[in-house]
Design a protein around this motif. Structure first.
Motif, PDB file in Angstrom:
ATOM      1  N   PRO A 142     -15.718  33.073  57.240  1.00 23.83           N
ATOM      2  CA  PRO A 142     -17.060  33.275  56.682  1.00 23.83           C
ATOM      3  C   PRO A 142     -17.359  32.435  55.446  1.00 23.83           C
ATOM      4  N   VAL A 143     -16.389  31.649  55.012  1.00 21.62           N
ATOM      5  CA  VAL A 143     -16.489  30.977  53.714  1.00 21.62           C
ATOM      6  C   VAL A 143     -17.313  29.700  53.793  1.00 21.62           C
ATOM      7  N   ARG A 144     -18.328  29.620  52.921  1.00 20.29           N
ATOM      8  CA  ARG A 144     -19.113  28.389  52.796  1.00 20.29           C
ATOM      9  C   ARG A 144     -18.837  27.699  51.462  1.00 20.29           C
ATOM     10  N   HIS A 145     -18.305  28.440  50.514  1.00 20.65           N
ATOM     11  CA  HIS A 145     -18.033  27.901  49.182  1.00 20.65           C
ATOM     12  C   HIS A 145     -16.620  28.292  48.764  1.00 20.65           C
ATOM     13  N   VAL A 146     -15.797  27.300  48.510  1.00 23.32           N
ATOM     14  CA  VAL A 146     -14.431  27.528  48.065  1.00 23.32           C
ATOM     15  C   VAL A 146     -14.373  27.376  46.557  1.00 23.32           C
ATOM     16  N   LEU A 147     -13.963  28.421  45.877  1.00 29.15           N
ATOM     17  CA  LEU A 147     -13.716  28.356  44.438  1.00 29.15           C
ATOM     18  C   LEU A 147     -12.219  28.131  44.278  1.00 29.15           C
ATOM     19  N   LEU A 148     -11.865  27.048  43.592  1.00 32.13           N
ATOM     20  CA  LEU A 148     -10.480  26.579  43.588  1.00 32.13           C
ATOM     21  C   LEU A 148      -9.945  26.435  42.171  1.00 32.13           C
ATOM     22  N   ASP A 149      -8.797  27.031  41.938  1.00 31.93           N
ATOM     23  CA  ASP A 149      -8.113  26.843  40.662  1.00 31.93           C
ATOM     24  C   ASP A 149      -7.682  25.382  40.548  1.00 31.93           C
ATOM     25  N   PHE A 150      -7.498  24.921  39.327  1.00 34.29           N
ATOM     26  CA  PHE A 150      -7.165  23.518  39.077  1.00 34.29           C
ATOM     27  C   PHE A 150      -5.662  23.321  38.900  1.00 34.29           C
ATOM     28  N   ASP A 151      -5.081  23.968  37.902  1.00 35.75           N
ATOM     29  CA  ASP A 151      -3.658  23.820  37.615  1.00 35.75           C
ATOM     30  C   ASP A 151      -2.863  24.611  38.642  1.00 35.75           C
ATOM     31  N   GLY A 152      -2.232  23.922  39.555  1.00 41.24           N
ATOM     32  CA  GLY A 152      -1.504  24.552  40.650  1.00 41.24           C
ATOM     33  C   GLY A 152      -1.976  23.995  41.976  1.00 41.24           C
ATOM     34  N   PRO A 153      -3.129  24.441  42.490  1.00 39.52           N
ATOM     35  CA  PRO A 153      -3.602  23.942  43.774  1.00 39.52           C
ATOM     36  C   PRO A 153      -3.976  22.457  43.796  1.00 39.52           C
ATOM     37  N   VAL A 154      -4.427  21.918  42.673  1.00 39.76           N
ATOM     38  CA  VAL A 154      -4.856  20.515  42.639  1.00 39.76           C
ATOM     39  C   VAL A 154      -3.793  19.622  42.005  1.00 39.76           C
ATOM     40  N   CYS A 155      -3.230  20.074  40.899  1.00 35.99           N
ATOM     41  CA  CYS A 155      -2.205  19.298  40.225  1.00 35.99           C
ATOM     42  C   CYS A 155      -1.382  20.211  39.325  1.00 35.99           C
ATOM     43  N   SER A 156      -0.275  19.670  38.857  1.00 35.18           N
ATOM     44  CA  SER A 156       0.516  20.350  37.830  1.00 35.18           C
ATOM     45  C   SER A 156       0.126  19.722  36.500  1.00 35.18           C
ATOM     46  N   VAL A 157      -0.753  20.393  35.776  1.00 37.49           N
ATOM     47  CA  VAL A 157      -1.360  19.818  34.573  1.00 37.49           C
ATOM     48  C   VAL A 157      -0.313  19.378  33.556  1.00 37.49           C
ATOM     49  N   PHE A 158       0.708  20.207  33.371  1.00 33.67           N
ATOM     50  CA  PHE A 158       1.665  19.962  32.293  1.00 33.67           C
ATOM     51  C   PHE A 158       2.977  19.361  32.792  1.00 33.67           C
ATOM     52  N   ALA A 159       2.932  18.661  33.929  1.00 30.45           N
ATOM     53  CA  ALA A 159       4.159  18.075  34.486  1.00 30.45           C
ATOM     54  C   ALA A 159       4.746  17.005  33.570  1.00 30.45           C
ATOM     55  N   GLY A 160       3.893  16.173  32.979  1.00 25.79           N
ATOM     56  CA  GLY A 160       4.369  15.083  32.136  1.00 25.79           C
ATOM     57  C   GLY A 160       4.367  15.408  30.656  1.00 25.79           C
ATOM     58  N   PHE A 161       3.508  16.309  30.253  1.00 23.41           N
ATOM     59  CA  PHE A 161       3.404  16.773  28.860  1.00 23.41           C
ATOM     60  C   PHE A 161       3.609  18.281  28.947  1.00 23.41           C
ATOM     61  N   PRO A 162       4.871  18.734  28.943  1.00 24.16           N
ATOM     62  CA  PRO A 162       5.184  20.131  29.256  1.00 24.16           C
ATOM     63  C   PRO A 162       4.439  21.133  28.381  1.00 24.16           C
ATOM     64  N   ALA A 163       4.106  22.268  28.993  1.00 23.14           N
ATOM     65  CA  ALA A 163       3.349  23.301  28.297  1.00 23.14           C
ATOM     66  C   ALA A 163       3.989  23.717  26.972  1.00 23.14           C
ATOM     67  N   PRO A 164       5.316  23.913  26.906  1.00 28.84           N
ATOM     68  CA  PRO A 164       5.904  24.286  25.609  1.00 28.84           C
ATOM     69  C   PRO A 164       5.680  23.223  24.531  1.00 28.84           C
ATOM     70  N   ASP A 165       5.695  21.950  24.931  1.00 31.80           N
ATOM     71  CA  ASP A 165       5.441  20.872  23.973  1.00 31.80           C
ATOM     72  C   ASP A 165       3.982  20.880  23.521  1.00 31.80           C
ATOM     73  N   VAL A 166       3.073  21.165  24.450  1.00 35.35           N
ATOM     74  CA  VAL A 166       1.656  21.268  24.100  1.00 35.35           C
ATOM     75  C   VAL A 166       1.458  22.421  23.124  1.00 35.35           C
ATOM     76  N   ALA A 167       2.100  23.552  23.402  1.00 33.99           N
ATOM     77  CA  ALA A 167       1.976  24.721  22.519  1.00 33.99           C
ATOM     78  C   ALA A 167       2.515  24.401  21.126  1.00 33.99           C
ATOM     79  N   ARG A 168       3.665  23.742  21.067  1.00 35.22           N
ATOM     80  CA  ARG A 168       4.236  23.392  19.764  1.00 35.22           C
ATOM     81  C   ARG A 168       3.324  22.442  18.993  1.00 35.22           C
ATOM     82  N   ARG A 169       2.757  21.473  19.707  1.00 38.55           N
ATOM     83  CA  ARG A 169       1.853  20.526  19.045  1.00 38.55           C
ATOM     84  C   ARG A 169       0.603  21.236  18.550  1.00 38.55           C
ATOM     85  N   LEU A 170       0.096  22.175  19.324  1.00 39.59           N
ATOM     86  CA  LEU A 170      -1.074  22.939  18.911  1.00 39.59           C
ATOM     87  C   LEU A 170      -0.765  23.738  17.651  1.00 39.59           C
TER      88      LEU A 170
END
Length: 230
Positions: free
Chosen positions: A14-42
């Motif tokens: 029945p689906v005409r519109h797919v709502l899609l998460d980004f980090d995971g289904p499309v890409c691994s956002v923090f693959a090259g700049f790991p999340a813990p490093d981003v958190a530390r920099r923040l």
């Protein structure tokens, strides 16, 4: 193991519109700049005379942003803006998810629109889609509302905004994400969810949360869409 093809076909029919998460289904956002490093920099960028921000021990930058929103509202605008810049830097090193593009292409071929709904910053989503030539396959992007971390899932706010833009009803939509909060947000918005279990143990958690189906590969979803429209 992914849900049986007939289960996926039933969920997607029945689906005409797919709502899609980004980090995971499309890409691994923090693959090259790991999340813990981003958190530390923040934390480094937000630390001042009063010391580090609330949640400075968090290894997940989005969890850190939530803690700041809960305990230091005055820091939220700067924290959100700073994290958005770090996310834009991260997506330049992101790892594409196998089958993610195939799924987007299958949705386009079937006449379904795809709306990106993510807790990441919209600027980061746009950066990635543009760099990979995927903008033509996505109808719109709904990242967290700038300066308003509480707009993030499991709040249904972003999903409701995407539905409004699509001029759609919940029964016309499905949300696909890799976290329990995605399933919770979908149900709060009145729609079903398909879980993407990209790590061991996620499948059971997504099923328990009420996902109508769970897949372990975006290629399986792409095939389900393509087969349905032959």
């Amino acid at each position: 193991m992914s849900a049986a093809p007939e289960v996926l076909a039933s969920a997607l029919a029945p689906v005409r519109h797919v709502l899609l998460d980004f980090d995971g289904p499309v890409c691994s956002v923090f693959a090259g700049f790991p999340a813990p490093d981003v958190a530390r920099r923040l934390v480094e960028l937000l630390s001042g005379p009063d010391g580090p921000p609330p949640g400075h021990e968090e290894s997940d930058p989005l969890a850190l942003l939530r803690r700041i929103a809960d305990e230091r509202e005055d820091l939220v605008p700067m924290a959100d803006e700073t994290l958005a810049r770090l996310e834009v830097a991260a997506v330049d090193q992101a790892q594409p998810t196998p089958g993610g593009v195939a799924f987007l292409e299958a949705c386009a071929a079937s006449g379904r629109s795809v709306w990106m709904v993510s807790n990441n910053a919209t600027a980061a989503i746009n950066r990635y889609l543009s760099a990979h030539g995927l903008g033509r396959l996505v109808a719109g992007q709904f990242g967290r509302v700038s300066g308003q971390p509480k707009s993030m899932k499991p709040s249904p706010r972003l999903l409701s905004a995407a539905m409004e833009a699509a001029e759609a009803k919940p029964s016309d939509c499905i949300f696909i994400g890799d976290a329990v909060r995605d399933v919770e947000a979908a149900h709060a918005a009145g729609m079903e969810a398909i879980g993407y279990a990209n790590k061991p143990g996620k499948g059971a958690a997504l099923t328990e949360a009420g996902a109508v189906a769970v897949v372990t590969s975006m290629d399986d979803l792409a095939r389900a869409v393509a087969n349905k429209n032959r």
